[in-house]
Scaffold this active site. Sequence first.
Site, PDB file in Angstrom:
ATOM      1  N   GLY A 147      68.122  82.247  68.153  1.00 12.93           N
ATOM      2  CA  GLY A 147      67.842  81.175  67.234  1.00 12.93           C
ATOM      3  C   GLY A 147      66.590  80.167  67.792  1.00 12.93           C
ATOM      4  N   CYS A 148      65.937  79.410  67.044  1.00 11.40           N
ATOM      5  CA  CYS A 148      64.658  78.608  67.585  1.00 11.40           C
ATOM      6  C   CYS A 148      65.143  77.580  68.487  1.00 11.40           C
ATOM      7  CB  CYS A 148      63.984  77.950  66.233  1.00 11.40           C
ATOM      8  SG  CYS A 148      65.155  77.020  65.337  1.00 11.40           S
ATOM      9  N   TYR A 149      66.222  76.908  68.217  1.00 12.67           N
ATOM     10  CA  TYR A 149      66.555  75.879  69.301  1.00 12.67           C
ATOM     11  C   TYR A 149      67.113  76.656  70.475  1.00 12.67           C
ATOM     12  CZ  TYR A 149      66.340  71.881  66.078  1.00 12.67           C
ATOM     13  OH  TYR A 149      66.264  70.597  65.207  1.00 12.67           O
ATOM     14  N   THR A 151      66.176  79.508  71.822  1.00 11.54           N
ATOM     15  CA  THR A 151      65.214  80.218  72.665  1.00 11.54           C
ATOM     16  C   THR A 151      64.286  79.009  73.646  1.00 11.54           C
ATOM     17  OG1 THR A 151      64.519  81.706  71.016  1.00 11.54           O
ATOM     18  CG2 THR A 151      62.806  80.875  72.417  1.00 11.54           C
ATOM     19  N   ILE A 312      58.284  75.203  71.510  1.00  9.21           N
ATOM     20  CA  ILE A 312      57.766  76.275  70.904  1.00  9.21           C
ATOM     21  C   ILE A 312      57.291  75.986  69.424  1.00  9.21           C
ATOM     22  CG2 ILE A 312      59.342  77.581  72.283  1.00  9.21           C
ATOM     23  CD1 ILE A 312      61.118  77.803  69.667  1.00  9.21           C
TER      24      ILE A 312
END
Length: 346
Positions: A147-149, A151, A312
Site C-alpha cells: 500500500g501507499c502509506y 511503502t 513518495i
Amino acid sequence: MRVAVLGATGYTGIELLRLLDHHPQMELTYIASDSRAGLQVGEVLPHLRGVTTASFEKGDVARIAACADVALLALPSGLSVEWAAQLLTCGVKVIDLSGDHRLPPALYQEWYKKTPPEAVTQQQAVYGLSEFYGADVAQAKLIANPGCYPTATLLSLLPLVQRSLIDPQTLVIDAKSGVSGAGKAATAATHYVEVNENFKAYKVGGHQHIPEIEHILTRENPTGERVTISFTTHLVPMTRGILVTSYAKLTGSHSTEELLHLYADTYRDHPFVRIHPQGSMPQTRDVAKSNFCDIGLHVDPRTERVTVIAVIDNLVKGASGQAIQNLNLLAGLDPTTGLFHSPVYL
C-alpha cells in the site's frame, strides 16, 4: 514480456498505462475495463489520444491467458481475490495492487470486511517491497504490491527496526496524503468543496493499512515481539503525494549523523531510495510523478527520540511505479528499467 492491465480506468490503472507506454521491454497486450469495454482508450482518456489506438476490453481470463504473461490488477479491494486465483491457475503471473493478498486471511477479513483469498492462493503471495524482498519477488507467481502509506512508512523505519535501534512499541506515525489516494470514485468526503482549503484527519485508529505496517514490522523485529503502532492519516488538499512523519524512542545513544550513515548503507544498492543529508528534510514536490522515496531524519538528544520523514508519490512509488519495479524483477531486468526519470518539480 506481455502485460495485461485490469481496472485500467482507475487512477492506478491510468498510471500503469502511462508507465508501460514508456517501458522499453514491456508489451501492453490487454487493457481491461468492464465499464468502458469496446471504447477506444483515447476516447475515455483524452490525454492518451494519438498515443495508443487500443480499446478497452471486458475482463476475460481465457483471453488474458492467451495474450499475457503477467496481469497487473488495479482493482478495488475485494475484486482481486477471484481474478488472481483464476489467472494463476491459467499460468499467468499476477501483481495485485489492491490489499487483497498483503495480509494473513484472518487479518484481512478483520480489517477489510471481505472474504479472504483461499489458503492455496495466499500462500503463493510475496510482499512486493522490493528493496527488502527483491529476491523473493523475482521468483514469485503472485506479488502483493504494498500500500501507499506502508511503502513510505516501512522504507523509513525498517533500517531502525531490523537493528533494534528503536523501541517499536513507542512508534507514533503521522501520515498525510493527497486526494488521489482515496481513489477515483467520488464521495462526499473527497468532493472539491469538502477538500479545498481544508485539512483533516480520517479513519483515526482504524485505517486498513495499520495491520499491513504492523505485520511487516513484526516480521522484521529481531525480538519477535508483536509491533503495535499509533497511526493517524490526514487528507491534504493536493492531488498527489504522501508525507509520513514517524517518531520513536531510541534504545541507545545515537546521533543523527550515525543513523544517516546507516540509511545510506542500507539503500546503497537501491537507487529509488534517496537519503537527505543532515539538516535537510524531504518534501512531496521532490518526488512528484516519480518512483523515488526520499527520507530524512533527526535525532533529538533532549528527548532521546528520532524523527524520520519520508515522501513518495502515492500513485507511482506508492502503487503503479512500484508495480512496474516488481514487474522488472519478474522479467529479470534492472528494477529501474522504464522508471528512472526525474520528478516533476512544478
